[in-house]
Scaffold this motif. Sequence first.
Motif, PDB file in Angstrom:
ATOM      1  N   SER A 329       0.802  -1.175  -0.069  1.00  0.00           N
ATOM      2  CA  SER A 329      -0.088   0.021  -0.039  1.00  0.00           C
ATOM      3  C   SER A 329       0.945   1.522   0.123  1.00  0.00           C
ATOM      4  N   TYR A 330       2.071   1.206   0.587  1.00  0.00           N
ATOM      5  CA  TYR A 330       2.740   2.334   0.556  1.00  0.00           C
ATOM      6  C   TYR A 330       3.546   2.541  -0.828  1.00  0.00           C
ATOM      7  N   SER A 331       3.929   1.728  -1.490  1.00  0.00           N
ATOM      8  CA  SER A 331       4.357   2.078  -2.951  1.00  0.00           C
ATOM      9  C   SER A 331       3.698   1.221  -3.910  1.00  0.00           C
ATOM     10  N   PRO A 332       2.481   1.127  -4.109  1.00  0.00           N
ATOM     11  CA  PRO A 332       1.624   0.509  -5.154  1.00  0.00           C
ATOM     12  C   PRO A 332       2.436   0.547  -6.583  1.00  0.00           C
ATOM     13  N   ARG A 333       2.627   1.754  -6.929  1.00  0.00           N
ATOM     14  CA  ARG A 333       3.133   1.993  -8.320  1.00  0.00           C
ATOM     15  C   ARG A 333       4.599   1.373  -8.657  1.00  0.00           C
ATOM     16  N   LYS A 334       5.299   1.191  -7.417  1.00  0.00           N
ATOM     17  CA  LYS A 334       6.583   0.504  -7.515  1.00  0.00           C
ATOM     18  C   LYS A 334       6.454  -1.029  -7.785  1.00  0.00           C
ATOM     19  N   TYR A 335       5.487  -1.503  -7.116  1.00  0.00           N
ATOM     20  CA  TYR A 335       5.251  -2.695  -7.091  1.00  0.00           C
ATOM     21  C   TYR A 335       4.759  -3.718  -8.351  1.00  0.00           C
ATOM     22  N   THR A 336       3.676  -2.744  -8.771  1.00  0.00           N
ATOM     23  CA  THR A 336       2.909  -3.117 -10.027  1.00  0.00           C
ATOM     24  C   THR A 336       4.004  -3.008 -11.328  1.00  0.00           C
ATOM     25  N   TYR A 337       4.961  -2.035 -11.112  1.00  0.00           N
ATOM     26  CA  TYR A 337       5.890  -1.842 -12.334  1.00  0.00           C
ATOM     27  C   TYR A 337       6.961  -3.001 -12.150  1.00  0.00           C
ATOM     28  N   ILE A 338       7.343  -3.296 -11.138  1.00  0.00           N
ATOM     29  CA  ILE A 338       8.201  -4.369 -10.774  1.00  0.00           C
ATOM     30  C   ILE A 338       7.656  -5.728 -11.420  1.00  0.00           C
ATOM     31  N   ALA A 339       6.480  -5.934 -11.164  1.00  0.00           N
ATOM     32  CA  ALA A 339       5.654  -7.051 -11.509  1.00  0.00           C
ATOM     33  C   ALA A 339       5.568  -7.056 -13.284  1.00  0.00           C
TER      34      ALA A 339
END
Length: 419
Positions: A329-339
């Motif tokens: 939740s704190y960095s959703p954009r980061k994790y979706t980009y990594i995926a």
Amino acid sequence: LANSSLGSPTDMSVIRETTAALRSVLPQAEIGSLTTLNSDQKKIQLNELSYIVSGIRLFNKKSGKGGSGIDDLPTVLSRALPKAMEKVDAQLTVVKPFCDRITAIMENDSRSGNVNRMDPKDFLGLAEAQANCRQKEQFLNLLKAAMDTSKKQVSSCMDVYNQQMEDISTIVQMRRSVATGEVYPKFREIAVSWEGLREETIYIGMLDSIAAGLTQYGQLSMTLYPEQELLSELENLGENVLTDGERLEKTNLEEDSRICSPLGDQVKILLPDDVINFSDLKIEYKGFCAYAIAGANGLLLPGNTNIGILEYNSQYYSFSSKEAARAFSYSPRKYTYIATSLSQERPYLIPLLELHSSFSSVGDGRMVRPVQRRDFSMGTDVHAPLPSGSGIVKSYEWNEWVLRAKAIKLANIRQKVTK
């Protein structure tokens, strides 16, 4: 006969029985009126005749007075369907434990504070093996669901077929003559129900063939990671192997397991009790934990929707624990980009996680290169500067016809004798 598949068209007993049934429906005197119809009307009439004749032959078979060459589809289905389902279950009993062992080793390695992490190449090999068995498991579950649906359809068709047989038996019982308008529709209904059973037989055969083709799929991964080596590694790590169901149950039994605040400002919590038709929401990454995929280098852990899901950019994500949801939740954009980046490096994740919409170059499940068109102009450098200083080449010729004439002349010279 070819249309109904009720016996071989080359079997004389089948031909005689079918001819007798056809003559009872279409007397010789009425053939002339049939030939006067146009093409479309003939197709309709012949189709109706085919159904009625098929229904008569099926009724005769049920009554024990005919039905030569007709397969016993109920018996065929009662044997073929359980065997096909057994084959799928047998493959699932092999692939599931293998996947559980791989997942346990990867989960242990990805835990925070683990100082004995394995080599990245070794982890990548395990990730590929896990994705391979997850994909096979998905395929087998789809086949099993399709077979379950087919089983219900067969049961429904059989109930209707048996009831139709009872109805027509009641109509013709103890009666010397019956109006054609009363029995012909019944014969047609019987033929339609039988056709449904035949289609289910073909469908089950197709599913069984697909399941047989999946047998070899995943064998390489199991060869690279034998069962004894995985069990030995798990024993050294002191890691218990949990199935996906046991992992979800363990999370559900924990106190305060549901996702709760504080969370990042970019996400919204959705709990099962607060949303109508919660189970109908489309979960991204095929329901796998979004944090584990990105934060653990492609670890595929099933998400637990019972603890809630997070909404981000009008998309829904599930997680294996509330701690994973909070980290995401704190960095959703980061994790979706990594995926998404991981899927670019490992294309097998695209269909597995249904990430086709994340790539502009992917459509309908197939990699498509976009066609780029541009306007360009180009010219020939006719008089390029020469070392001597003069840029004019007097021997240069641009006319195509002159060049062809020279070529023909040279070709002719090769055939001449010189002195």
